[in-house]
Structures are given as structure tokens and as C-alpha cells.
Design a protein around this motif. Structure first.
Motif, PDB file in Angstrom:
ATOM      1  N   UNK A  25      10.905  25.629  19.539  1.00  0.00           N
ATOM      2  CA  UNK A  25       9.497  25.865  19.846  1.00  0.00           C
ATOM      3  C   UNK A  25       8.625  25.127  18.831  1.00  0.00           C
ATOM      4  N   UNK A  26       7.429  24.750  19.274  1.00  0.00           N
ATOM      5  CA  UNK A  26       6.498  24.004  18.431  1.00  0.00           C
ATOM      6  C   UNK A  26       5.970  24.902  17.323  1.00  0.00           C
ATOM      7  N   UNK A  27       5.819  24.343  16.122  1.00  0.00           N
ATOM      8  CA  UNK A  27       5.413  25.163  14.971  1.00  0.00           C
ATOM      9  C   UNK A  27       3.997  24.861  14.501  1.00  0.00           C
ATOM     10  N   UNK A  28       3.228  24.121  15.295  1.00  0.00           N
ATOM     11  CA  UNK A  28       1.859  23.852  14.890  1.00  0.00           C
ATOM     12  C   UNK A  28       1.696  22.641  14.000  1.00  0.00           C
ATOM     13  N   UNK A  29       2.683  21.733  14.018  1.00  0.00           N
ATOM     14  CA  UNK A  29       2.586  20.505  13.224  1.00  0.00           C
ATOM     15  C   UNK A  29       2.872  19.312  14.120  1.00  0.00           C
ATOM     16  N   UNK A  30       1.964  18.342  14.058  1.00  0.00           N
ATOM     17  CA  UNK A  30       2.160  17.076  14.761  1.00  0.00           C
ATOM     18  C   UNK A  30       2.061  15.947  13.748  1.00  0.00           C
ATOM     19  N   UNK A  31       2.972  15.005  13.836  1.00  0.00           N
ATOM     20  CA  UNK A  31       3.091  13.942  12.839  1.00  0.00           C
ATOM     21  C   UNK A  31       2.942  12.583  13.515  1.00  0.00           C
ATOM     22  N   UNK A  32       2.221  11.699  12.850  1.00  0.00           N
ATOM     23  CA  UNK A  32       2.158  10.303  13.270  1.00  0.00           C
ATOM     24  C   UNK A  32       2.861   9.475  12.204  1.00  0.00           C
ATOM     25  N   UNK A  33       3.906   8.764  12.598  1.00  0.00           N
ATOM     26  CA  UNK A  33       4.674   7.940  11.664  1.00  0.00           C
ATOM     27  C   UNK A  33       4.202   6.492  11.752  1.00  0.00           C
ATOM     28  N   UNK A  34       3.907   5.926  10.580  1.00  0.00           N
ATOM     29  CA  UNK A  34       3.502   4.530  10.450  1.00  0.00           C
ATOM     30  C   UNK A  34       4.222   3.955   9.237  1.00  0.00           C
ATOM     31  N   UNK A  35       4.020   2.701   8.924  1.00  0.00           N
ATOM     32  CA  UNK A  35       4.727   2.159   7.763  1.00  0.00           C
ATOM     33  C   UNK A  35       4.281   0.760   7.387  1.00  0.00           C
ATOM     34  N   UNK A  36       4.614   0.387   6.157  1.00  0.00           N
ATOM     35  CA  UNK A  36       4.289  -0.934   5.607  1.00  0.00           C
ATOM     36  C   UNK A  36       5.598  -1.630   5.254  1.00  0.00           C
ATOM     37  N   UNK A  37       5.941  -2.727   5.924  1.00  0.00           N
ATOM     38  CA  UNK A  37       7.177  -3.431   5.581  1.00  0.00           C
ATOM     39  C   UNK A  37       7.012  -4.295   4.336  1.00  0.00           C
ATOM     40  N   UNK A  38       8.113  -4.443   3.584  1.00  0.00           N
ATOM     41  CA  UNK A  38       8.158  -5.363   2.441  1.00  0.00           C
ATOM     42  C   UNK A  38       6.932  -5.195   1.546  1.00  0.00           C
ATOM     43  N   UNK A  39       6.648  -3.951   1.175  1.00  0.00           N
ATOM     44  CA  UNK A  39       5.379  -3.631   0.520  1.00  0.00           C
ATOM     45  C   UNK A  39       5.221  -4.315  -0.836  1.00  0.00           C
ATOM     46  N   UNK A  40       6.311  -4.545  -1.572  1.00  0.00           N
ATOM     47  CA  UNK A  40       6.186  -5.178  -2.895  1.00  0.00           C
ATOM     48  C   UNK A  40       5.611  -6.586  -2.782  1.00  0.00           C
ATOM     49  N   UNK A  41       5.973  -7.280  -1.714  1.00  0.00           N
ATOM     50  CA  UNK A  41       5.478  -8.652  -1.529  1.00  0.00           C
ATOM     51  C   UNK A  41       4.121  -8.676  -0.855  1.00  0.00           C
ATOM     52  N   UNK A  42       3.948  -7.829   0.168  1.00  0.00           N
ATOM     53  CA  UNK A  42       2.737  -7.915   0.974  1.00  0.00           C
ATOM     54  C   UNK A  42       1.553  -7.155   0.390  1.00  0.00           C
ATOM     55  N   UNK A  43       1.821  -6.063  -0.316  1.00  0.00           N
ATOM     56  CA  UNK A  43       0.739  -5.241  -0.879  1.00  0.00           C
ATOM     57  C   UNK A  43       1.188  -4.677  -2.233  1.00  0.00           C
ATOM     58  N   UNK A  44       1.322  -5.527  -3.252  1.00  0.00           N
ATOM     59  CA  UNK A  44       1.858  -5.055  -4.539  1.00  0.00           C
ATOM     60  C   UNK A  44       1.029  -3.946  -5.177  1.00  0.00           C
ATOM     61  N   UNK A  45      -0.294  -3.956  -4.971  1.00  0.00           N
ATOM     62  CA  UNK A  45      -1.113  -2.893  -5.541  1.00  0.00           C
ATOM     63  C   UNK A  45      -0.799  -1.541  -4.928  1.00  0.00           C
ATOM     64  N   UNK A  46      -0.638  -1.509  -3.611  1.00  0.00           N
ATOM     65  CA  UNK A  46      -0.276  -0.266  -2.941  1.00  0.00           C
ATOM     66  C   UNK A  46       1.142   0.153  -3.317  1.00  0.00           C
ATOM     67  N   UNK A  47       2.021  -0.831  -3.510  1.00  0.00           N
ATOM     68  CA  UNK A  47       3.398  -0.529  -3.914  1.00  0.00           C
ATOM     69  C   UNK A  47       3.420   0.177  -5.257  1.00  0.00           C
ATOM     70  N   UNK A  48       2.616  -0.298  -6.194  1.00  0.00           N
ATOM     71  CA  UNK A  48       2.564   0.332  -7.513  1.00  0.00           C
ATOM     72  C   UNK A  48       1.982   1.741  -7.418  1.00  0.00           C
ATOM     73  N   UNK A  49       1.026   1.938  -6.532  1.00  0.00           N
ATOM     74  CA  UNK A  49       0.418   3.253  -6.370  1.00  0.00           C
ATOM     75  C   UNK A  49       1.434   4.263  -5.825  1.00  0.00           C
ATOM     76  N   UNK A  50       2.171   3.875  -4.797  1.00  0.00           N
ATOM     77  CA  UNK A  50       3.158   4.774  -4.189  1.00  0.00           C
ATOM     78  C   UNK A  50       4.304   5.057  -5.148  1.00  0.00           C
ATOM     79  N   UNK A  51       4.716   4.051  -5.928  1.00  0.00           N
ATOM     80  CA  UNK A  51       5.823   4.241  -6.853  1.00  0.00           C
ATOM     81  C   UNK A  51       7.170   4.061  -6.181  1.00  0.00           C
ATOM     82  N   UNK A  52       8.209   4.589  -6.813  1.00  0.00           N
ATOM     83  CA  UNK A  52       9.578   4.337  -6.361  1.00  0.00           C
ATOM     84  C   UNK A  52      10.130   5.395  -5.418  1.00  0.00           C
ATOM     85  N   UNK A  53       9.447   6.540  -5.341  1.00  0.00           N
ATOM     86  CA  UNK A  53      10.005   7.643  -4.564  1.00  0.00           C
ATOM     87  C   UNK A  53       9.048   8.176  -3.527  1.00  0.00           C
ATOM     88  N   UNK A  54       8.664   9.450  -3.668  1.00  0.00           N
ATOM     89  CA  UNK A  54       7.810  10.116  -2.692  1.00  0.00           C
ATOM     90  C   UNK A  54       6.391  10.272  -3.224  1.00  0.00           C
TER      91      UNK A  54
END
Length: 369
Positions: free
Chosen positions: A164-193
Motif C-alpha cells: 500500500x502507498x505510504x504517502x511518499x512520491x519520488x522523482x529520480x533524476x541525476x547528473x552523469x560524470x559530475x566531476x568533469x561536467x560540474x566540478x563545483x556541484x561535485x565538491x558540494x555533494x562530496x563522496x557519499x550521501x
């Protein structure tokens, strides 16, 4: 005697591997046409599941593909305030390492003899010792194990319970090869979660082993049909990204920049669960593992429980190779207690995420006292 496993996910493959190590044959029937037929999702936090990998004789190979740096964690509020940061030392033990789901599945697949997994076999129904496939074929079984996930067809042989549905809906998106394409965002996100928790909203970004950052935008306390009314045009990725940014009013521009940088993969997911503490009367010739048995909120326990289910069912069958009913009862007794506790903990954590003060509640969770 014939052991038929429906589903080549983590639980089904762990079961097949432990049976193989103990000299017992099984056949895994998988609806996908090949191991690469579809993407396998993102990263998994494997902690208690390491016990299963030891039982399967794969712990060293697991450590070789696990990412210790994936244990890093950053928790923020929508205004950009950093609440919590944990950076993992390079020599830290692999207590909760991250691993790509696809890599872990490949590890299990490669540990099995050729032919154990039968691809392109979609289960249509089963009863009286006969498994029937969507293409009209069939196969006999003495023991049928449903490892076929949230929409399990095997589950109906044991219980009327449905997700049964629990009241959560998720939209999944993503950035490929982030270190090369967006190094500033890569540093912000870091290595994990990287988590941003607001009131009824969250953004969870996670570094994958292939360089992609997967992002899940969760909308809490929403109805099962919320996507139909959300005005997110999923058939137009650029417009969908713009709409997602509109749904985050007042959020720090760094977070909306993450969304703007994503590629054209935009996937809606409605989150469902099975009842906490679900059990059923034991049957001599059928049982369940993984999400087929105990679908939980996606807070880090499901994959670990599936691995343990498979390994411990395999050990029970190896202990009672001529008495499947006793093996199944022993397995289910332990599984019900273990996964019931995990499901209750997951439900409690899910409640914190859905609360108005989610960020502060999660800060207390990560930094108790």
C-alpha cells in the motif's frame, strides 16, 4: 528435490549461491532477458547484509568493490544551513560501505554456475508443484521461493497482503560524470550521501561508483495519484526540471542548481510497503525472501534483509536437505522476528522523514545526545 527461485535479485541470488556452496542445486527464473536488460538502481548501504556475504563466501570480493568513502554524510536544511557532516577516514573499517547495486548483483551472478539463472522466464502463476511462465512454458518444483520483489506473484500463495502507498512520491533524476561536467556541484555533494530535508520535501543526492550522482526528490504526505496532479511534464525533461525547481520555493540556489544540471532521465516512483510484522502460516512447499516478504520504506534495510533472507534460508535447507518443511519453518521463524524489527525501525525512521521538523529529527538520529 527441485528448488525453484523466482527472481534474480539479491535475495534469490544469495539463496542460490549458499545452496551451491552446500552442494544443493536450484534454478533461478528471471523475467528479464539478460543481466543487462535494465538498470539496477543506485548505491546500497550494506551493513548487516555483510553477514550473508560471509555465509556465501564472497566477503573478500565484496570488500574489493565496496566504497568506504560512500559512508560520508552531509545533512542540510533548505536554506543551505549545514547541520551535520561526517567524513570517513581512508583507513576506516567498512562497517556501512556503499556499493553499486549492479556491481553487487554481478558479484552474486558470477559466483553461480552457468545455467543456474534462466533469463526470460516471467512467472505467471504457480500451484501444486508446477510453475507456469508467461510464454506458456512450465517447470516443476518441490520448493518454490518467491524472490520476485514488491509485485510478487508468488506471495499470493501464502497471504492476501498487498503493498500500500505510504504517502511518499519520488522523482529520480541525476547528473552523469559530475566531476568533469560540474566540478563545483561535485565538491558540494562530496563522496557519499547529501541530504536536504525540508517540510514535506527532501532532496537526497548520492555519489555512484560510475561517477553519476543520483538525486531523489521526495514529496511526503502526498496521495498515490499525486503525479497526475503535480503538473510535472514527464514527457518533457527540460520542462520537468523547471517544474521541480518551482516545487522547491525558497530553497538555496545551490540545490536548485543540482536539479538544473541533471540529464533527461526523469523517473516517477510511488513508494509502497507491506504491513509491518507481516507473517503467514508456514507452507511445506513455498516461502518468500526480500521485498516479496517484507517490503519496507527505502531507508537502508531492504537490501540487507534480502541478502540475509537468502543466505539463512540456504543454510536452513542445507541443514535439512531431506526435510524442506522443517527448513522453511526454521527460516520463517527467524526471518519474521528479524525483519519485523527492521520494518518497525524503518517505519519509525520514515515517520521522522515525513514530520514537519524532519531535519532536526534526523540530526538527533545521527547525533544522539
Amino acid at each position: 528435490m527441485t528448488i525453484a527461485i523466482v527472481g534474480a535479485g539479491l535475495g534469490g541470488l544469495a539463496l542460490a549461491r549458499v545452496l551451491h556452496l552446500n552442494g544443493m542445486d536450484s534454478v533461478v527464473y528471471e523475467r528479464e532477458t539478460s543481466r543487462g536488460a535494465r538498470g539496477q538502481g543506485g548505491m546500497l548501504d550494506i551493513h548487516s547484509g555483510q553477514r550473508a556475504l560471509r555465509e556465501a563466501g564472497l566477503i573478500d570480493r565484496f570488500h574489493a568493490i565496496a566504497r568506504g568513502e560512500g559512508q560520508d554524510m552531509r545533512l542540510l536544511q533548505p536554506d543551505g544551513t549545514l547541520l551535520f557532516q561526517e567524513d570517513t577516514p581512508d583507513d576506516a573499517p567498512l562497517e556501512r560501505p556503499e556499493v553499486d547495486r549492479a556491481d553487487l548483483r554481478d558479484l552474486l551472478l558470477d559466483s553461480l554456475p552457468e545455467g543456474v539463472v534462466r533469463w526470460g522466464h516471467a512467472c505467471a502463476s504457480a500451484d501444486n508443484g508446477l510453475l507456469r511462465f508467461a510464454d506458456g512454458g512450465s517447470a516443476p518444483y518441490d520448493l518454490l521461493v518467491g524472490a520476485d520483489g514488491a509485485r510478487s506473484r508468488v506471495r499470493a500463495l501464502l497471504t492476501d497482503a498487498r503493498p500500500t502507498h505510504i504517502g511518499q512520491n519520488v522523482v529520480e533524476i541525476g547528473i552523469p560524470d559530475i566531476d568533469r561536467t560540474h566540478p563545483g556541484l561535485a565538491a558540494m555533494v562530496g563522496r557519499g550521501s547529501y541530504w536536504v530535508l525540508g517540510d514535506g520535501l527532501s532532496l537526497a543526492a548520492q555519489r555512484n561508483g560510475d561517477g553519476r550522482v543520483r538525486i531523489g526528490l521526495s514529496f511526503y504526505n502526498t496521495a498515490e495519484d499525486w503525479f497526475a496532479t503535480s503538473e510535472i511534464p514527464f514527457d518533457d525533461p527540460a520542462a520537468a526540471r523547471a517544474r521541480l525547481i518551482e516545487l522547491l520555493p525558497g530553497w538555496d540556489p545551490r540545490f536548485t542548481a543540482l536539479i538544473a544540471a541533471c540529464d533527461d532521465t526523469v523517473v516517477p516512483r510511488s513508494i509502497t510497503t507491506l504491513p509491518v510484522g507481516l507473517t503467514w502460516p508456514s507452507a511445506p512447499d513455498v516461502t518468500l525472501v526480500g521485498d516479496a516478504a517484507h517490503l519496507m520504506p527505502p531507508v537502508g534495510e531492504g537490501a540487507n534483509m534480502a541478502l540475509l533472507d537468502g543466505a539463512l534460508l540456504g543454510r536452513a535447507l542445507a541443514t535439512h536437505p531431506d526435510d524442506f518443511p522443517t527448513a522453511v519453518k526454521d527460516y520463517e521463524r527467524e526471518m519474521f522476528a528479524r525483519t519485523g524489527a527492521a520494518a518497525r525501525m524503518s517505519a519509525d525512521l520514515q515517520e521522522l522523514l515525513m514530520s514537519p521538523d524532519a531535519a532536526q529529527h534526523m540530526l538527533a538520529f545521527f547525533r544522539p545526545g
